[in-house]
Design an enzyme around this catalytic site. Structure first.
Site, PDB file in Angstrom:
ATOM      1  CB  SER A 230       6.541  -7.027   4.934  1.00  0.00           C
ATOM      2  OG  SER A 230       5.369  -7.240   4.161  1.00  0.00           O
ATOM      3  CE  LYS A 231       3.355   0.750   5.577  1.00  0.00           C
ATOM      4  NZ  LYS A 231       3.017   1.254   6.904  1.00  0.00           N
TER       5      LYS A 231
END
Ligand code: GLU
Length: 437
Positions: free
Chosen positions: A207-208
């Site tokens: 994820s980010k």
């Protein structure tokens, strides 16, 4: 039967690498089979699917060279077809109406699961099955009259004659419902291939929080689309052997589901950087230099007064150290006299007992040189080291920090040659003045 695949993103503004990898596999498979690769924009969430969010999808695909066939289908234009399908399901007894939870908000349309155990063959995961008791009926039209994802997705896939659905394995659970919907609508379910998740070093979904996660992040950081494409294609697939650097056309030739792994694929930034460096060095010189010049200009580091071949010589000196165009900004000392000094390196190398006295001796030795080639500056330093009974390291480290402000960089003597005698002497003088006690 012509193979027809599709990429069906729900635009949210940013395109996650997991999603675009699904697009890549759809593209590779369609091209491998000589079929069609279609684009469907699942834009029914009007709040998130803004024109800018849709554009982000189109831009990401174009940048990566994921050219699609035919016109994109916008799911929001298909509502009437979705509702007509719901009507057919109601009439055939595959669906029923209910005021869910008795809220009085009106009735929604609910799809009736067949009530039998279900299974489907996944091209990557093999045969998958689920017990009837574990599958519940589900809403296909909300009480406000809007079609739910499952219905819209299946009706559009039928409409587009999709033969293979290739998507993330977060959709496996949905697929039982979709297969039931296809059958209830009188259509043959397509073939399915669910791709393994992309995970971080801890095995958690990437994820980010793990760093760059959107296509735009990589573009902004200066990655080449060919490198990102190559890297993402290999996140879960390999052509066999140890081949890694391959263009999209060659990968399309080799792509098969048999070689897609079913276990999670770990995102490895070091490998991506390596790949990008390889692609960068394979570019024609002018193109590489133009991209680096753009980075330098954007950071205010470009100087028109530098000789025409200067950037090329800097890039030769940096060689493998440049893995991204933006890395050139870390070597800003090549382009400005106003470069920063790394505090730690200064403490360790220039504020050390005797370091400045040595630097002054080096300056004197260099001032006497007529030839300032890498070989000459190295020979002069070796002479000085021998005369003083010192190791080369004692001379090299303070000199490097004095002329570049940092302890890391390319081969010192190569760097001195590119900088030239005059600038090196000036920088040494400046450091002697700046760091004297
Ligand atoms: N819009 C869905 C998604 O992005 C589509 C999934 C599919 O490929 O069917 O997850």
């Amino acid at each position: 039967m012509t193979v027809r695949t599709r990429f069906a993103p729900s635009p949210t503004g940013q395109v996650h690498i997991g999603n675009i990898r699904a697009a890549i596999y759809n593209w590779l498979f369609a091209r491998h089979e000589g079929g069609q690769f279609l684009l469907r924009i699942e834009d029914t969430d009007r709040a998130r699917s803004t024109p800018a969010a849709v554009q982000a999808v189109l831009d990401a695909m174009t940048w990566l060279g994921l050219h699609w066939d035919e016109e994109p289908l916008y799911q929001s234009t298909q509502t009437a077809a979705h509702l007509a399908a719901a009507e057919r399901l109601l009439q055939a007894g595959h669906a029923y109406k209910e005021d869910k939870g008795g809220t009085g908000k009106g009735e929604c349309v609910i799809f009736r699961m067949p009530g039998t155990d279900m299974g489907f063959h996944d091209e990557i995961k093999g045969d998958l099955a689920k017990k009837a008791a574990d599958m519940k009926d589900f809403v296909i039209v909300r009480s406000d009259g809007s079609p739910v994802f499952h219905l819209a997705n299946v009706v559009d896939d039928i409409h587009m004659n999709i033969t293979h659905i290739i998507r993330g394995d977060d959709h496996v659970e949905n697929t039982y419902r979709h297969v039931a919907l296809f059958r209830a609508l009188g259509a043959t379910p397509p073939k399915y291939a669910h791709l393994p998740m992309i995970v971080n070093a801890q095995g958690k979904p990437y994820s980010k929080r793990d760093g760059a996660a959107y296509v735009g992040d990589f573009r902004d950081k200066g990655y080449l689309p060919e490198a990102l494409f190559n890297f993402l294609a290999l996140l879960g697939w390999s052509p066999g052997g140890d081949r890694e650097l391959m263009g999209s056309a060659e990968m399309a030739q080799l792509f098969t589901f048999e070689r897609v792994q079913s276990s999670a694929a770990q995102f490895d930034l070091v490998k991506l950087l390596w790949m990008n460096g390889e692609y960068m060095r394979a570019l024609p010189r002018e193109q590489r230099e133009a991209a680096c010049r753009a980075v330098l200009q954007a950071r205010g580091l470009w100087n028109d007064a530098l000789p025409a071949d200067y950037l090329g010589r800097v890039l030769d000196a940096l060689a493998e150290r440049i893995k991204l165009f933006t890395d050139i900004a870390d070597a800003g000392y090549f382009f400005t006299e106003d470069f920063p000094f790394d505090e730690k390196s200064v403490q360790k190398r220039l504020k050390k007992e005797g370091a400045l006295e040595l630097l002054a001796a080096e300056r004197a030795a260099y001032a006497a040189l007529a030839d300032f080639s890498a070989a000459a500056t190295e020979a002069a330093l070796r002479e000085l080291a021998a005369a003083r009974g010192l190791g080369m390291g004692e001379l090299v480290h303070p000199l490097r920090v004095a002329v570049s402000g940092t302890a890391v960089g390319p081969s010192l003597f190569h760097m001195l040659e590119v900088l030239g005698k005059e600038r090196c002497l000036q920088r040494m003088d400046k450091a002697l003045e700046k760091f004297k006690q």
